[in-house]
Scaffold this motif. Structure first.
Motif, PDB file in Angstrom:
ATOM      1  N   ILE A 189       0.857  -1.190   0.000  1.00 30.12           N
ATOM      2  CA  ILE A 189       0.000   0.000   0.000  1.00 30.12           C
ATOM      3  C   ILE A 189       0.888   1.233   0.000  1.00 30.12           C
ATOM      4  O   ILE A 189       1.891   1.284   0.719  1.00 30.12           O
ATOM      5  N   GLY A 190       0.543   2.241  -0.786  1.00 23.28           N
ATOM      6  CA  GLY A 190       1.348   3.461  -0.765  1.00 23.28           C
ATOM      7  C   GLY A 190       0.890   4.473  -1.784  1.00 23.28           C
ATOM      8  O   GLY A 190      -0.170   4.325  -2.414  1.00 23.28           O
ATOM      9  N   LYS A 208      -9.111  -1.860   9.184  1.00 18.65           N
ATOM     10  CA  LYS A 208      -8.772  -0.540   9.734  1.00 18.65           C
ATOM     11  C   LYS A 208      -7.886   0.248   8.764  1.00 18.65           C
ATOM     12  O   LYS A 208      -7.421  -0.296   7.750  1.00 18.65           O
ATOM     13  N   ARG A 209      -7.667   1.528   9.131  1.00 24.32           N
ATOM     14  CA  ARG A 209      -6.782   2.369   8.317  1.00 24.32           C
ATOM     15  C   ARG A 209      -5.398   1.739   8.292  1.00 24.32           C
ATOM     16  O   ARG A 209      -4.978   1.127   9.277  1.00 24.32           O
ATOM     17  N   ALA A 210      -4.705   1.902   7.162  1.00 21.90           N
ATOM     18  CA  ALA A 210      -3.390   1.266   7.038  1.00 21.90           C
ATOM     19  C   ALA A 210      -2.401   1.956   7.977  1.00 21.90           C
ATOM     20  O   ALA A 210      -2.260   3.175   7.929  1.00 21.90           O
ATOM     21  N   PRO A 211      -1.749   1.188   8.846  1.00 21.21           N
ATOM     22  CA  PRO A 211      -0.797   1.815   9.762  1.00 21.21           C
ATOM     23  C   PRO A 211       0.408   2.370   9.004  1.00 21.21           C
ATOM     24  O   PRO A 211       0.719   1.926   7.889  1.00 21.21           O
ATOM     25  N   GLY A 253      -3.177  10.874   4.161  1.00 19.12           N
ATOM     26  CA  GLY A 253      -3.727  10.064   3.066  1.00 19.12           C
ATOM     27  C   GLY A 253      -4.801   9.128   3.587  1.00 19.12           C
ATOM     28  O   GLY A 253      -4.809   8.749   4.752  1.00 19.12           O
ATOM     29  N   TYR A 254      -5.702   8.750   2.658  1.00 14.60           N
ATOM     30  CA  TYR A 254      -6.887   7.990   3.051  1.00 14.60           C
ATOM     31  C   TYR A 254      -6.679   6.492   2.826  1.00 14.60           C
ATOM     32  O   TYR A 254      -7.412   5.855   2.074  1.00 14.60           O
ATOM     33  N   TYR A 255      -5.669   5.950   3.472  1.00 17.11           N
ATOM     34  CA  TYR A 255      -5.301   4.554   3.229  1.00 17.11           C
ATOM     35  C   TYR A 255      -6.087   3.595   4.114  1.00 17.11           C
ATOM     36  O   TYR A 255      -6.214   3.816   5.318  1.00 17.11           O
ATOM     37  N   PHE A 256      -6.568   2.520   3.515  1.00 17.27           N
ATOM     38  CA  PHE A 256      -7.320   1.512   4.276  1.00 17.27           C
ATOM     39  C   PHE A 256      -6.797   0.125   3.906  1.00 17.27           C
ATOM     40  O   PHE A 256      -6.474  -0.138   2.744  1.00 17.27           O
ATOM     41  N   LEU A 257      -6.716  -0.750   4.894  1.00 19.46           N
ATOM     42  CA  LEU A 257      -6.178  -2.088   4.629  1.00 19.46           C
ATOM     43  C   LEU A 257      -7.142  -2.934   3.795  1.00 19.46           C
ATOM     44  O   LEU A 257      -8.365  -2.829   3.977  1.00 19.46           O
TER      45      LEU A 257
END
Ligand code: TXE
Length: 491
Positions: free
Chosen positions: A314-315, A355-358, A363-367
């Motif tokens: 993710i990135g 949950k949100r990507a640690p 940024g709106y990152y989600f796992l």
């Protein structure tokens, strides 16, 4: 100084009637990456009027189809020549990985070329000579002024899918991108300006749905509305369009099943399910958001799926290694979180993510997320989430697979994975969906229809059906000269 992008109405760039400005965010950083003029009712009306005049004057509809083809080919060439810039901008504005934006630009170029050529081949005249001495001439004509509204998940590609067939067919257009992602559309209009379409033929209106989108849907001067977006908004567009009985095309939401039979190698099954679900972070109308898995494969599938989902990189979409980017907005991120809470409350089991990507402060990152122990009546199995949440369901036999697959209000797409071709085709025939991939997923083909059954929409884009959606059919019956009919006696 930040450049303020404008609207393109009647062949000219304009700031619009108000001084309202909208900030455009990069969802990977939450930074403002552009400022655009924000349209108001008067701008929508000006764009509609310009398109109406350009249509009614006959300049564009009566331009020979080969000449219209040349305009569109030129546009395709210019777009192709700046493909890298468009792809980068699309990634900056949507967050999607660059490799996905590159596909979008290539598909957009292909759509302009395809419809330019198709119109020349298919806008034909048929004649029928009759025994009563008359001739029937059947012609295809443009529908008129087309308002076109698109969402934020494929901004450039949706612009091409809408504009290419409409313009090739001789219509005039008012195009409205999503208020979140107008940047590649604005850039496309700088190419449209360069090509030199006659003024008013193709107009760019900026602004949000409630203010300007609804004006397009309601206006009695608009002949057709083509909309891609959520089912709820689609319903209000359809209602507004009823006022003057507009011709409508709606491409709406989905909850598309991927049916996986036990004869498929588990690695292949998991690989396809990951792709079907998490491409563009799950923000795809046809996302394979329900994996319906044959009981003998179920345990191995879920175990391996959880492992592989957690390995996804993710990135920021501009980084070459990135496989999944951020969601489009804070609102979509919160909506995705809410659905995790809903799933847990309904009693589903969280298999991974949730949950949100640690490690991402901005940024709106989600796992990548998946639920098991899901029943068909749960909201997470019924409602379009439009984020990276897969629900996994188990089936015992073919009849149950079909029942589960067809068990929502949607009918956009579906996938079937099996080594047994006959079985896969048998199941595909029973699925109530507009697009079905057997042993594959996601690819749109520019020459094959795209659209849904049930509450996933009305009409088809792409292919000959996509062109026909922008054409009226006229029957002219011709007799050589006027003669009395004599039905009523002359006294
Ligand atoms: O989409 P909208 P939103 C679904 C998805 C998502 C939900 C909400 O489930 O979570 O919709 O997303 C314009 N009259 N999809 O709110 O509202 C709007 O300005 C006329 C699925 O972002 O559908 C934008 O240009 N136009 C979907 C476009 O409609 C209106 C893709 C789409 O916005 C309008 C996107 C109105 N009253 C969201 N209100 C898919 N399946 O492809 C808004 N708009």
């Amino acid at each position: 100084m930040t450049v303020i992008h404008k609207m393109y109405i009647d062949g000219r760039w304009t700031n619009g009637a108000s001084t309202k400005i909208r900030s455009i965010l990069n969802p990977a950083t939450e930074e403002v990456m552009g400022m655009v003029g924000d349209g108001v009712i008067e701008d929508a009306e000006a764009a509609i009027k310009a398109a109406r005049r350009a249509f009614d004057s006959g300049e564009w509809p009566e331009t020979p189809v080969e000449k219209r083809r040349d305009y569109l080919r030129k546009l395709a060439d210019l777009l192709e020549a700046s493909a890298d810039e468009f792809a980068r901008l699309e990634t900056l504005n949507t967050g999607k990985p660059l490799r996905e934006s590159e596909l979008d630009v290539a598909d957009a170029v292909a759509a302009f070329r395809y419809f330019a050529d198709l119109a020349c081949k298919k806008i034909t005249v048929e004649t029928i000579s009759r025994e009563d001495g008359t001739t029937s001439v059947i012609t295809r004509e443009p529908v008129g002024v087309c308002a076109q509204i698109v969402p934020w998940n494929f901004p450039l590609l949706m612009a091409a899918w809408k504009l290419a067939p409409a313009l090739a067919a001789g219509n005039t257009c008012v195009f409205k991108p999503s208020e979140l992602t107008p940047l590649t559309a604005i850039k496309l209009f700088s190419l449209i300006d360069q090509v030199g379409f006659p003024p008013g033929v193709v107009n760019l209106l900026l602004g949000d749905g409630n203010h300007v989108g609804s004006v397009l849907a309601e206006s009695p001067l608009v002949d057709k509305i083509a909309f891609t977006g959520g089912t709820k908004t689609g319903r209000s567009v359809m209602r507004a369009a009823a006022g003057n009985m507009k011709n409508i095309s709606l491409e709406l939401g989905g909850k598309s099943p991927l049916v996986i039979f036990e004869d498929v190698d588990v690695e292949t099954a998991v690989d396809t399910a990951l792709y079907a679900m998490y491409f563009n972070q799950g923000q795809v109308c046809v996302a394979g958001s329900r994996a319906i898995v044959h009981a003998p494969l179920y345990d191995e599938f879920t175990r391996r799926f959880a492992e592989r989902a957690q390995q996804i990189t993710i990135g920021n979409g501009l980084v070459a290694e990135t496989e999944m980017g951020p969601l489009i907005s804070k609102q979509q991120l919160e909506r995705t979180e809410q659905y995790v809470a809903i799933g847990l409350k309904e009693g589903a089991r969280l298999l991974c993510g949730g949950k949100r990507a640690p490690g991402h402060e901005e940024g709106y990152y989600f796992l990548p997320t998946a639920f098991t122990d899901v029943t068909l009546d749960m909201r997470i199995a019924q409602e379009e989430i439009f984020g990276p949440i897969l629900v996994i369901q188990k089936f015992e036999d073919e009849a149950e697979a079909i029942r589960l697959a067809n068990g929502t209000a949607f009918g956009l797409a579906a996938g079937v994975l099996s080594e047994d071709r006959e079985r896969a085709e048998r199941v595909a025939r029973r699925l109530r969906a507009g697009m079905i991939w057997i042993n594959s997923y996601h690819t749109p083909y520019v020459d094959a229809p795209w659209g849904g059954y049930k509450q996933s929409g009305i009409g088809r884009e792409l292919g000959i059906h996509g062109l026909e959606a922008y054409l009226e059919i006229k029957h002219t019956n011709i007799k050589d000269k006027p003669e009395s009919i004599g039905w009523f006696a002359a006294r």
